[in-house]
Design an enzyme around this catalytic site. Structure first.
Site, mmCIF file in Angstrom:
data_model
loop_
_atom_site.group_PDB
_atom_site.id
_atom_site.type_symbol
_atom_site.label_atom_id
_atom_site.label_comp_id
_atom_site.label_asym_id
_atom_site.label_seq_id
_atom_site.Cartn_x
_atom_site.Cartn_y
_atom_site.Cartn_z
ATOM 1 N N HIS A 176 -14.197 4.874 5.421
ATOM 2 C CA HIS A 176 -15.334 3.988 5.127
ATOM 3 C C HIS A 176 -16.640 4.407 5.778
ATOM 4 C CE1 HIS A 176 -13.074 0.659 3.192
ATOM 5 N NE2 HIS A 176 -12.099 1.109 3.957
ATOM 6 N N THR B 80 -21.712 -3.067 -0.454
ATOM 7 C CA THR B 80 -21.088 -3.953 -1.439
ATOM 8 C C THR B 80 -21.994 -5.139 -1.746
ATOM 9 O OG1 THR B 80 -19.812 -4.798 0.434
ATOM 10 C CG2 THR B 80 -18.635 -3.409 -1.143
ATOM 11 N N LYS C 175 -23.098 -7.485 -5.247
ATOM 12 C CA LYS C 175 -23.162 -8.955 -5.340
ATOM 13 C C LYS C 175 -24.531 -9.392 -5.848
ATOM 14 C CE LYS C 175 -20.035 -8.996 -1.439
ATOM 15 N NZ LYS C 175 -19.979 -8.890 0.032
ATOM 16 N N LYS D 11 -27.507 -7.921 6.009
ATOM 17 C CA LYS D 11 -26.414 -7.004 6.322
ATOM 18 C C LYS D 11 -26.431 -6.778 7.821
ATOM 19 C CE LYS D 11 -28.450 -4.021 3.433
ATOM 20 N NZ LYS D 11 -27.358 -3.739 2.544
ATOM 21 N N ARG D 12 -25.410 -6.077 8.359
ATOM 22 C CA ARG D 12 -25.444 -5.768 9.781
ATOM 23 C C ARG D 12 -26.753 -5.073 10.148
ATOM 24 N NH1 ARG D 12 -20.659 -6.155 12.749
ATOM 25 N NH2 ARG D 12 -22.015 -5.680 14.504
ATOM 26 N N LYS E 189 -29.420 1.452 8.421
ATOM 27 C CA LYS E 189 -29.689 0.529 7.311
ATOM 28 C C LYS E 189 -31.192 0.242 7.189
ATOM 29 C CE LYS E 189 -25.123 -1.675 7.638
ATOM 30 N NZ LYS E 189 -24.439 -1.529 6.341
HETATM 31 C C1 26V Z 1 -15.743 0.966 12.822
HETATM 32 C C2 26V Z 1 -15.545 0.767 14.142
HETATM 33 C C3 26V Z 1 -15.795 1.894 15.034
HETATM 34 C C4 26V Z 1 -15.165 1.710 16.356
HETATM 35 C C5 26V Z 1 -15.366 0.336 16.903
HETATM 36 C C6 26V Z 1 -14.862 -0.724 16.005
HETATM 37 C C7 26V Z 1 -15.130 -0.468 14.594
HETATM 38 C C8 26V Z 1 -14.938 -1.488 13.691
HETATM 39 C C9 26V Z 1 -15.150 -1.286 12.376
HETATM 40 C C10 26V Z 1 -15.554 -0.066 11.946
HETATM 41 C C11 26V Z 1 -15.734 0.102 10.508
HETATM 42 C C12 26V Z 1 -16.957 0.812 10.161
HETATM 43 C C13 26V Z 1 -16.892 1.242 8.792
HETATM 44 C C14 26V Z 1 -17.476 0.261 7.827
HETATM 45 O O1 26V Z 1 -17.556 -0.925 8.002
HETATM 46 N N1 26V Z 1 -17.872 0.815 6.744
HETATM 47 C C15 26V Z 1 -18.451 0.083 5.640
HETATM 48 O O2 26V Z 1 -17.417 -0.093 4.686
HETATM 49 C C16 26V Z 1 -17.868 -0.772 3.536
HETATM 50 C C17 26V Z 1 -16.671 -0.978 2.650
HETATM 51 O O3 26V Z 1 -16.185 0.237 2.200
HETATM 52 C C18 26V Z 1 -18.950 0.045 2.857
HETATM 53 O O4 26V Z 1 -19.409 -0.653 1.738
HETATM 54 C C19 26V Z 1 -20.100 0.299 3.811
HETATM 55 O O5 26V Z 1 -21.052 1.143 3.218
HETATM 56 C C20 26V Z 1 -19.575 0.919 5.085
HETATM 57 O O6 26V Z 1 -20.609 1.029 6.049
#
Ligand code: 26V
Length: 811
Positions: free
Chosen positions: A356, A652, A656, A544-545, A550
């Site tokens: 992701h 995403t 929406k 968004k975050r 971003k």
């Molecule tokens: C990463 C990490 C890194 C270490 C610490 C904890 C933690 C927790 C969550 C994440 C996930 C990061 C990846 C993420 O959220 N990606 C997003 O995924 C969406 C669904 O596929 C996508 O639409 C977004 O563009 C993407 O940033």
């Protein structure tokens, strides 16, 4: 669809209320009314749930298990009513009793067990699996505290813990009898039994994993799948403690606290990896419990373990659940006594992985020391996997140590989870075309070369049931009236709406619906954030975050520029605009928090300046979350999707917004590209560097942000405004933003894209002035949004990765 009429619903509800609260309905408060309604609906769901489980046990269909650290479900009542097909009946029945359904729905706490896109995607996928009759289960952690609640105090983000369970949770069912034990620490004794090595885990700390199951209701199809979330508890006295010395009482208390901390709280970071022990514990905890319970269930129903991969697919959502690979190997080898090679074949055939993000700082790499101490047997297995794999590499690239160590799972004292995920699964996918191409050609090119057949794309999607039918009933009605209701089961049928966009009555209706939703949003803004905004202005939204890539800063800078222009020239002619922001910053992410403060300072200045505030207003809506998104998105005219190209894997919310008839201002990043391909250039506003340009700058250099500062007067002025006290008495307040943009050469090309962004916004202004044309563009976006339903995405996963039998009844 549940057979139910208004009268019987009313009766059942009144009875339920009495039974639950021991007082009559008219004496109850809204919270009690919500609880009774939730409980009644849960009863209906339970019947379907039992039936579904019976059916699955009987047919023995292949089960999908979606493993994810995060499930961002939001509220469940409205969704359940909608999918049961009784939301209208329920609304009318309650009205007869003088109760507004929405008032009760709004009392439900969001289930906020996720950070953002990744967690919400998991929730949309569960909804689609259930609605498409796919036997799909979620597996995750029941965090006692979800994603923090955000308050904006004095312009700053303040984090408040999210005690979402404090009023109880009607949707979950604790299943104590299905608990599993997860083992941490200790040592491994190796012995030889009948010529085979035997590994015995001793002196470990046991943790009881107790599942809480939540039904996931499919859309009018009599299916309720299961989301199983694990909670960590101390093991009871009945546990055999012979290999675990608890010591004295204080020791026992310490043990209890340390165990309970595992499922205490969701980590609120989603882009910076920190090798925290507790997070590794969380990961192994739910993965081990999940895999153990899958195997137990499988064997209980007579499954032949050697054929596991024919009946079970485990999908890992990013690398966070990658330990499912060595955990499944452990069970197959140590407990089921399979040969390594057989176990490896089964494991890789069972597991598939989605990436992701390509942000290097989010990649998980655990230190060997910590990993080995916490998970001694799992470490041995990872080592064995790595050794065999490196031998394979050696055969393919003899002597190329550079490449082998680069691709190794373990190197420099670290375990690289993405490498383990790729090696241990049969499918690796990205979440939008561009993202998958970058994975293949750049980020994971070594792996793509080695395993070309594993790599594939699955462009993300969103459930149109929540994000259109539920959150925008007015638009849904217009669509039904014009094109019929086939789009509900076949969202691609929304396309035929395009044929109606020559009809001025339809366009007028579209405009009215948008206005209605904007008025609703305006009153929410007034209530929550105490700012009065004009529903006749353009609602221009970025929610968004908060993250540098971003580029909320780019958005904020253009507002600062526009403010300058309006002050310089009071006759500067623009369509009035309301700029709406929302989103949480990771608590330790200074730049993101500083960005929130900047937006709020700019908002305060502009909103209090009578020279401009009939033309522009700025709002930062606090505590952005799923339920708030459901209100914001239908009331949006312009959707800001402005990440630095190559950085947003998919996005995403972009989908929406288009589904609700907003026009997207976008860079050619993530799924924006596919949205553009769908609606054509005429119905989206594109700006900024292309992926090739960005990649070339990163590779070859050649960008100097200070040159833009020096040559563009508009840029010089707003950058100076960051540090000259205009927006805050403390001139150093936004110095970090200034330094990022100028001193550290603007990693995310904010200034490089600035001019092109302004032109894009001018174009929006021009387009909006032609009301009919604008509505038509909105209509084209709605008509082409069907392909972004997560039903399409899930069908692709089911047929292309999981090998589930897709029953086309619903398609
Ligand atoms: C990463 C990490 C890194 C270490 C610490 C904890 C933690 C927790 C969550 C994440 C996930 C990061 C990846 C993420 O959220 N990606 C997003 O995924 C969406 C669904 O596929 C996508 O639409 C977004 O563009 C993407 O940033």
């Amino acid at each position: 669809m549940l057979e139910m009429d208004k009268k019987s619903f009313k009766k059942a509800y009144v009875n339920k209320f009495l039974e639950m609260h021991g007082v009559e309905l008219k004496e109850g408060n809204n919270q009690q009314k919500y609880e009774a309604l939730g409980s009644l609906v849960r009863d209906y769901v339970t019947r379907i749930w039992l039936k579904t489980n019976k059916k699955y046990n009987k047919t023995g269909e292949k089960q999908v298990y979606y493993f994810s650290m995060e499930f961002l479900l939001g509220r469940l009542l409205g969704d359940a009513l909608l999918n049961l097909g009784i939301r209208d009946i329920c609304r009318e029945a309650l009205l007869d009793l003088n109760i507004k359904l929405e008032d009760l729905e709004n009392l439900e706490q969001d289930q906020g067990l996720g950070n953002g896109g990744l967690g919400r995607l998991a929730a949309c996928f569960l909804d689609s699996m259930a609605s498409l009759d796919i036997p799909g289960n979620g597996c995750g952690i029941r965090y006692k505290y979800g994603f923090f609640e955000q308050k904006i105090i004095d312009g700053k983000q303040v984090e408040v813990s999210d005690a979402w369970l404090k009023e109880g949770n009607v949707w979950e069912k604790r299943k104590a009898e299905k608990a599993e034990i997860v083992r941490f620490g200790g040592e491994i004794n190796v012995s030889e039994v009948d010529g085979n090595l035997k590994f015995t885990h001793v002196n470990f700390e046991p943790v009881l994993a107790v599942p809480y199951d939540t039904p996931i209701v499919g859309y009018e199809n009599e299916i309720a799948n299961t989301l199983r979330l694990w909670s960590a508890e101390a093991v009871s006295n009945e546990f055999d403690f012979s290999s675990f010395n608890r010591g004295d009482f204080l020791q026992a208390i310490k043990y209890k606290n340390s165990v309970e901390s595992i499922s205490q709280v969701l980590y609120p970071e989603d882009s910076f990896y920190e090798g925290k022990m507790l997070r590794l514990k969380q990961q192994y905890f739910f993965v081990s419990a999940g895999v153990q319970s899958i195997i137990r269930h499988f064997k209980k129903h007579g499954g032949n373990i050697e054929l596991l991969d024919e009946k079970v697919a485990i999908h890992i959502n990013d690398t966070h659940p990658t330990l499912a690979i060595p955990e499944l190997m452990r069970i197959l080898v140590d407990e089921e006594n399979l040969e390594w090679n057989t176990a490896w074949r089964i494991t890789t055939n069972t597991i598939s992985y989605t990436n992701h993000t390509i942000l290097a700082e989010a990649l998980e790499k655990w230190s060997v020391d910590m990993f080995q101490k916490l998970l001694p047997r799992i470490y041995m297995i990872v080592q064995e996997i790595n050794e065999r794999y490196c031998k394979e590499l050696w055969n393919k690239y003899p002597g190329n140590w550079d490449k082998i160590s680069r691709m190794s799972i373990i190197s420099d004292g670290k375990i690289k989870m993405a490498h383990l995920a790729v090696v241990g699964s049969h499918s690796v996918n990205g979440v939008a075309k561009l993202h998958t191409e970058i994975l293949k050609k750049k980020e994971m090119s070594d792996f793509y070369y080695l395993y070309p057949n594993k790599f594939n794309n699955k462009t993300n999607g969103i459930t149109h049931r929540r994000w259109l039918l539920k959150s925008n009933p007015e638009l849904t009605k217009l669509l039904k009236d014009t094109i019929g209701d086939s789009f509900i089961r076949h969202p691609i049928d929304l396309k035929s709406f395009e044929n109606h966009l020559y009809n001025e009555v339809v366009l007028e209706q579209l405009g009215k619906i948008k206005k209605f939703n904007k008025e609703r949003l305006a009153s929410t803004i007034l209530k929550n954030d105490n700012i009065r905004v004009d529903p006749n202005s353009i609602f221009d939204v970025q929610v968004k975050r908060i993250h540098a890539y971003k580029r909320q800063i780019l958005n904020c800078l253009r507002i600062m520029d526009l403010y300058n222009k309006l002050i310089d020239n009071p006759n500067y002619d623009i369509v009035p605009r309301t700029f709406i922001f929302g989103g949480k910053a990771a608590p330790g992410y200074y730049l993101a928090k500083n960005t929130i403060e900047l937006i709020n300072c700019v908002a305060r200045k502009i909103n209090n300046d009578s020279r401009v505030n009939d033309k522009i207003k700025v709002v930062f809506m606090q505590n952005y979350r799923v339920s708030l998104a459901e209100q914001i998105i239908p009331g949006t005219d312009v959707s800001e999707q402005i990440s630095t190209t190559t950085k947003e894997a998919s996005g995403t919310s972009n989908m929406k917004f288009m589904m609700n008839g907003a026009i997207t201002v976008a860079t050619l990043d993530g799924a924006n590209i596919e949205i553009k391909d769908e609606v054509t250039d005429d119905n989206i506003v594109i700006f900024g560097l292309t992926a090739d340009e960005v990649l070339s700058y990163y590779q070859n250099g050649g960008y100097k942000s200070v040159d833009i500062y020096n040559s563009d007067q508009r840029v010089k002025r707003i950058i100076d405004d960051l540090v000259n006290g205009k927006y805050h008495n403390d001139k150093n307040k936004f110095k970090s933003i200034y330094e990022n943009l100028i001193t550290y050469n603007d990693e995310f090309f904010v200034l490089k894209d600035f001019d092109s962004y302004l032109k894009a916004q001018d174009k929006v202004d021009t387009l909006y002035r032609d009301g009919n044309k604008w509505q038509k563009m909105c209509g084209v976006n709605i008509a082409h949004s069907g392909i972004f339903s997560s039903d399409r995405t899930i069908q692709e996963y089911a047929t292309g990765i999981w090998g589930s039998q897709v029953i086309y009844k619903n398609l």
